[in-house]
Design a protein around this motif. Structure first.
Motif: not given
Length: 565
Positions: A492-505
């Protein structure tokens, strides 16, 4: 002046590595962490960082003196990507090429995107991120002023004067707290690429959520029922709905303009025991149009086998290609990608959709308008009189549309369409239940694609993570099976708003019909027999493709079990 400044030690590759590690640990942008740890003035930091990347450094004065090339790279694109293309005359020693000024050299894929978007050679320069943001804010005001005066706004032609503009400047100047909150919510949702905004009325508050990468994330909360009612009323006013009616559902639409791009919103108002809820579906047509121009099956993340099978189905001269899956699983995007690849201009391609999402060049696209009587079935009948070669039907919802689609595919047309079902085998039962003749359906059907979208681990904060034994068991996996797998998860970080996920496939299962499968459909054979025949043909479940992503560390077991079973 501190010791660091007096020594004049330049930034180094080692400093970049330390900054990246600190940024990952703190969940903050690498550029900001690096600047704070460098102990330099903004001008010194920009010069040293530019030297490290072998870029020229640009000051605010150089930005002000230069002329932006919004005809080559539109302002809306520049504002969304935090960059600006400048005329070569403004930069001595750069030759004839324009200069792309960026503020963050760590921005993912920025230069690759610019190589595609700018149809001319260019060089790259670095400016301080704050200077670049200030310059773009000034240009936003200039673009708006030019539009109001009827002048050339560069990348913003033919804008509807009745559409409300939303910008950071206008939000800060709004005197009404309700208008300011609604506009800032819309602006923030677009910034984080949300697909929907949910406004949920609770006992004494309004909860604001964004759907990002298919999952709801709480973005804020407003206390007080009176304030909640005013916010919902503001949404109703924007969508031209009845603010006095609070007992029945209402649907509407409205548009806003953000950074020169007109954004469509579909609004659904639903009464509940505490008041009313609202859901706003976002549709950035300009962004979708630009995305459609580069849309290919590879861009969806599908594995090579699925891509090859879908291409085989899309290349058939006639018949039907069905894509199935739940709402929001990327069915329409897959069809668009397939159509884009076969759109050579030699065939007449017609689509009927609700709504038209991507705008495809050289394709006749018809929006459904049920209020005026233009339904899928009626539109499809008219399309067949329009001499089409290939037809895309946004969704088969009723018996009549299903019957016409099957007949169209039997009379020499290639039909692309979607239908809601859980897997490829459920599709057969769905069509037969709608009264379609089994023999006609079997003869018309070329193949079925069932797909899902899985969230990917955020590349900025993903770390190795041992799987939970219970989760392994729930996933149907044994420890010895996964001994060589690389399990990872985002912290979780600022890039993923703390979710731990960024983008989909996308992951998909593709069933190409053979004679044996068609015979089973005609005889209404049990699904178990159809599955046995599919397995003998080498059919691979979508879950197996999803397991490959887990094995490579691209997603988690939690996400695997959330989406597939």
């Amino acid at each position: 002046m501190n010791a660091r400044e007096q020594a004049g030690e330049p930034l180094s590759a080692a400093a970049l590595q330390r900054g990246r590690a600190e940024a990952l640990a703190q969940g903050r942008p690498q550029l900001l962490v690096l600047q704070e740890s460098a102990g330099l003035t903004p001008e010194q930091f920009t010069r040293e960082l530019a030297a490290l990347f072998h870029y020229p450094a640009w000051s605010m004065a150089q930005l002000q003196d230069a002329a932006p090339a919004f005809d080559l790279l539109p302002y809306t694109d520049c504002a969304q990507r935090d960059c600006v293309l400048m005329r070569a005359a403004a930069a001595a020693g750069t030759g004839a090429a324009p200069v792309l000024v960026i503020g963050n050299p760590f921005a993912d894929d920025l230069l690759q995107w610019a190589d595609y978007a700018v149809k001319a050679p260019f060089t790259v320069a670095l400016a301080h991120a704050d200077d670049l943001s200030a310059y773009l804010a000034q240009q936003e005001s200039v673009q708006q002023a030019m539009q109001e005066m009827g002048g050339d706004g560069g990348d913003m032609p033919d804008l509807d004067p009745g559409v409300e503009d939303i910008s950071l400047i206008k939000i800060s100047e709004d005197s009404s707290p309700v208008v300011k909150l609604v506009n800032s919510t819309i602006y923030d949702a677009l910034k984080f690429q949300a697909s929907d905004i949910h406004l949920e009325c609770d006992v004494a508050s309004l909860i604001i959520k964004y759907r990002v990468d298919g999952v709801l994330v709480q973005a804020g909360q407003v206390q007080g029922l009176q304030m909640a009612e005013q916010i919902i009323s503001r949404i109703k006013v924007m969508a031209d709905l009845d603010i006095a009616e609070r007992r029945v559902p209402q649907d509407g639409r409205f548009k806003v303009r953000v950074k020169g791009s007109e954004i469509d919103f579909r609004v659904s108002i639903m009464p509940n025991i505490f008041g009313e809820d609202a859901v706003l579906r976002l549709l950035d047509r300009r962004a979708l149009t630009e995305a459609a121009q580069a849309l290919r099956l590879e861009s969806l993340g599908l594995n090579a086998d699925a891509i090859e099978q879908i291409r085989r189905l899309a290349a058939k001269p006639h018949g039907m290609l069905l894509v199935t899956g739940p709402t929001g699983s990327g069915k329409t995007t897959t069809l668009y990608a397939a159509i884009t690849e076969i759109n050579t201009g030699r065939d007449k391609i017609v689509t009927i959709e609700d709504p038209v999402e991507y705008r495809l060049p050289r394709v006749l696209q018809i929006p459904v308008n049920e209020k005026k009587g233009l339904t899928f079935a009626r539109g499809l009948r008219s399309i067949l009189r329009h001499d089409p070669d290939k037809i895309m039907i946004g969704e088969i919802r009723d018996d009549e549309t299903a019957q016409i689609a099957v007949q169209a595919s039997l009379t020499g047309h290639l039909v692309f369409t979607t239908v809601h079902a859980n897997n490829v085998f459920d599709v057969v039962g769905r069509f037969l239940h709608m009264g379609v003749d089994a023999y006609s359906f079997a003869a018309a059907l070329n193949g079925i694609v069932a797909q899902r979208l899985l969230r990917l681990n955020c590349e900025h904060c993903a770390v190795d993570a041992a799987p939970d034994p219970q989760e392994l068991q729930d996933s149907g996996l044994r420890p010895e099976q996964v001994a060589d797998w690389r399990f990872m998860a985002g912290k979780g970080c600022g890039h993923c708003r703390g979710t731990g996920y960024k983008g989909r496939k996308a992951v998909a299962e593709v069933l190409i019909l053979n004679d044996a499968m068609r015979e089973m459909i005609c005889t209404r054979a049990p699904v178990s027999r159809m599955k046995e025949e599919a397995a003998a043909m080498g059919f691979r479940l979508a879950r197996e493709a999803a397991l490959d992503l887990v094995r490579l560390g691209e997603t988690t077991l939690t996400e695997l079990n959330r989406v597939t079973y």
